[in-house]
Design an enzyme around this catalytic site. Structure first.
Site, mmCIF file in Angstrom:
data_model
loop_
_atom_site.group_PDB
_atom_site.id
_atom_site.type_symbol
_atom_site.label_atom_id
_atom_site.label_comp_id
_atom_site.label_asym_id
_atom_site.label_seq_id
_atom_site.Cartn_x
_atom_site.Cartn_y
_atom_site.Cartn_z
ATOM 1 N N GLU A 109 0.795 -1.186 -0.010
ATOM 2 C CA GLU A 109 0.129 -0.050 0.086
ATOM 3 C C GLU A 109 0.857 1.173 -0.078
ATOM 4 O O GLU A 109 0.659 2.185 -0.614
ATOM 5 C CB GLU A 109 -0.964 0.035 1.324
ATOM 6 C CG GLU A 109 -1.816 -1.028 1.064
ATOM 7 C CD GLU A 109 -3.019 -1.196 2.181
ATOM 8 O OE1 GLU A 109 -3.893 -1.434 2.386
ATOM 9 O OE2 GLU A 109 -2.191 -1.285 3.245
ATOM 10 N N GLU A 129 -3.092 -10.236 3.768
ATOM 11 C CA GLU A 129 -3.990 -9.983 4.968
ATOM 12 C C GLU A 129 -5.115 -11.148 4.928
ATOM 13 O O GLU A 129 -5.222 -11.578 6.178
ATOM 14 C CB GLU A 129 -4.605 -8.517 4.881
ATOM 15 C CG GLU A 129 -3.825 -7.438 5.197
ATOM 16 C CD GLU A 129 -3.161 -6.842 3.910
ATOM 17 O OE1 GLU A 129 -3.096 -7.395 2.956
ATOM 18 O OE2 GLU A 129 -2.797 -5.857 3.933
HETATM 19 N N1 COA Z 1 5.079 -7.968 11.509
HETATM 20 C C1 COA Z 1 5.875 -8.739 12.461
HETATM 21 N N2 COA Z 1 7.122 -8.950 12.029
HETATM 22 C C2 COA Z 1 7.108 -9.546 10.895
HETATM 23 C C3 COA Z 1 6.318 -9.278 9.805
HETATM 24 C C4 COA Z 1 5.348 -8.415 10.131
HETATM 25 N N3 COA Z 1 4.234 -8.260 9.077
HETATM 26 N N4 COA Z 1 6.836 -9.823 8.618
HETATM 27 C C5 COA Z 1 8.055 -10.371 9.064
HETATM 28 N N5 COA Z 1 8.396 -10.431 10.398
HETATM 29 C C6 COA Z 1 9.332 -10.707 11.234
HETATM 30 C C7 COA Z 1 9.114 -12.274 11.408
HETATM 31 O O1 COA Z 1 8.511 -12.438 12.516
HETATM 32 C C8 COA Z 1 10.471 -12.553 11.724
HETATM 33 O O2 COA Z 1 10.997 -12.092 13.128
HETATM 34 P P1 COA Z 1 11.799 -13.063 14.313
HETATM 35 O O3 COA Z 1 13.142 -13.449 13.448
HETATM 36 O O4 COA Z 1 11.879 -12.460 15.531
HETATM 37 O O5 COA Z 1 10.812 -14.332 14.131
HETATM 38 C C9 COA Z 1 11.426 -11.867 10.723
HETATM 39 O O6 COA Z 1 10.505 -10.667 10.405
HETATM 40 C C10 COA Z 1 11.838 -12.610 9.504
HETATM 41 O O7 COA Z 1 10.903 -13.090 9.039
HETATM 42 P P2 COA Z 1 10.366 -14.577 8.724
HETATM 43 O O8 COA Z 1 9.018 -15.016 8.639
HETATM 44 O O9 COA Z 1 11.196 -15.338 9.473
HETATM 45 O O10 COA Z 1 10.970 -14.756 7.256
HETATM 46 P P3 COA Z 1 10.381 -15.795 6.062
HETATM 47 O O11 COA Z 1 11.419 -15.603 5.057
HETATM 48 O O12 COA Z 1 10.191 -17.209 6.761
HETATM 49 O O13 COA Z 1 8.928 -15.362 5.466
HETATM 50 C C11 COA Z 1 7.423 -13.722 5.026
HETATM 51 C C12 COA Z 1 8.987 -14.144 5.037
HETATM 52 C C13 COA Z 1 7.385 -12.449 4.408
HETATM 53 C C14 COA Z 1 6.756 -14.727 4.081
HETATM 54 C C15 COA Z 1 6.916 -13.821 6.322
HETATM 55 O O14 COA Z 1 7.730 -13.046 7.272
HETATM 56 C C16 COA Z 1 5.572 -13.392 6.630
HETATM 57 O O15 COA Z 1 4.500 -13.937 5.941
HETATM 58 N N6 COA Z 1 5.451 -11.940 7.230
HETATM 59 C C17 COA Z 1 3.825 -11.444 7.215
HETATM 60 C C18 COA Z 1 3.538 -10.654 6.062
HETATM 61 C C19 COA Z 1 2.119 -9.995 6.145
HETATM 62 O O16 COA Z 1 1.267 -10.830 6.470
HETATM 63 N N7 COA Z 1 1.885 -8.607 6.154
HETATM 64 C C20 COA Z 1 0.744 -8.170 6.459
HETATM 65 C C21 COA Z 1 0.613 -7.597 7.409
HETATM 66 S S1 COA Z 1 -0.969 -6.684 7.898
#
Ligand code: COA
Length: 255
Positions: A109, A129
């Site tokens: 966004e 989301e």
């Molecule tokens: N909010 C808070 N923390 C987040 C985050 C978010 N939106 N996206 C990633 N992180 C954090 C993870 O919790 C992790 O932190 P940690 O090491 O303390 O556990 C760190 O960033 C790295 O992310 P990780 O999930 O371990 O990497 P990955 O390569 O396995 O996966 C994604 C990458 C992007 C697929 C996954 O992080 C994800 O799905 N994030 C959420 C995205 C999302 O839904 N965004 C919309 C929010 S409204």
């Protein structure tokens, strides 16, 4: 400015960098407030183009900090939290978003709040989301359907699955795809080209595009003519015509 958002100025070009790479630049409340400060600086200083990117190699921004969403006491507080997506849309200067990895949820966004988007080959853009049980609220459907088309927007919103940079480019969501090491040089190239133009005219072009997207066509066209007239009345427009006659580069002064 807090450590979560970096702000640098080089000549007339500002660079805003989301800086929380260990959390994929997910937006905390502190970061959202720092964005407000960065936007205020862009609008108050003689900045002529803004580059917006994320720190690290994995993400531009993975959206709102999901864990912090539990801290709101009421839904109304959640509803009225710092609106970092609106902050980006409030930047009056031309904004180039350099998407260097994940652009998810609020990250996408914010990117769509910029005027021009370019992406690294490694970028993944998505509206995840729905996988968490809700939908985007920072302009996701409005902006995505406008730039990617309705069906592509629906595919992204309803599956929550991200698309790669080439797909995003084919759909019109980004303008160019670059090798990762070319992303920032290309963003700077675009920013410098814009910064060399008449700044008031560039801001009028931004208003003009905004009107094109949001006003009825006939009114938007009348407004375009007025914007052209105002731009024509600036000292910079006199300088542009003078420089053309004298066969030299114009020296624009934002007047
Ligand atoms: N909010 C808070 N923390 C987040 C985050 C978010 N939106 N996206 C990633 N992180 C954090 C993870 O919790 C992790 O932190 P940690 O090491 O303390 O556990 C760190 O960033 C790295 O992310 P990780 O999930 O371990 O990497 P990955 O390569 O396995 O996966 C994604 C990458 C992007 C697929 C996954 O992080 C994800 O799905 N994030 C959420 C995205 C999302 O839904 N965004 C919309 C929010 S409204």
């Amino acid at each position: 400015m807090s450590g979560t958002v970096d702000f640098e100025i080089d000549g007339f070009v500002a660079t805003i960098t989301l800086n929380r790479p260990d959390k994929l630049n997910a937006v905390s409340r502190e970061m959202a407030r720092a964005m407000e400060q960065a936007v205020a600086r862009c609008n108050s200083e003689d900045i002529r183009a803004v580059i917006f990117t994320g720190a690290g190699e994995r993400a531009f921004c993975a959206g709102s900090d999901i864990r912090q969403l539990d801290e709101f006491q009421t839904l109304w507080e959640l509803r009225n939290r710092e609106d970092y997506c609106a902050s980006v849309r409030r930047i009056r200067r031309p904004v180039i978003c350099a998407i260097n990895g994940y652009a998810l949820g609020g990250g996408l966004e914010m990117a769509m709040g910029a005027d021009i988007r370019i992406a690294s080959e490694t970028a993944r853009l998505g509206a995840p989301e729905i996988k968490l049980g809700w939908i985007g609220g920072g302009g996701m459907a409005v902006q995505l359907s406008r730039s990617a088309g309705f069906s592509n927007a629906a595919l992204m919103l309803m599956t929550g699955d991200p698309v790669d940079a080439q797909t995003a480019c084919r759909w019109g969501l980004v303008s160019e795809v670059c090798a990762p090491d070319r992303l920032m040089p290309r963003a700077r190239e675009i920013a410098r080209a814009i910064a060399a133009r008449a700044p008031i005219a560039a801001e009028h072009a931004k208003l003009n595009l905004d009107a094109a997207a949001n006003m009825p066509a006939e009114l938007a066209m009348r407004y375009e003519l007025d914007l052209q007239t105002v731009a024509f009345a600036t000292d910079d427009a006199d300088e542009g015509r003078r420089a053309f006659a004298e066969k030299r580069h114009p020296n624009f002064k934002r007047r």
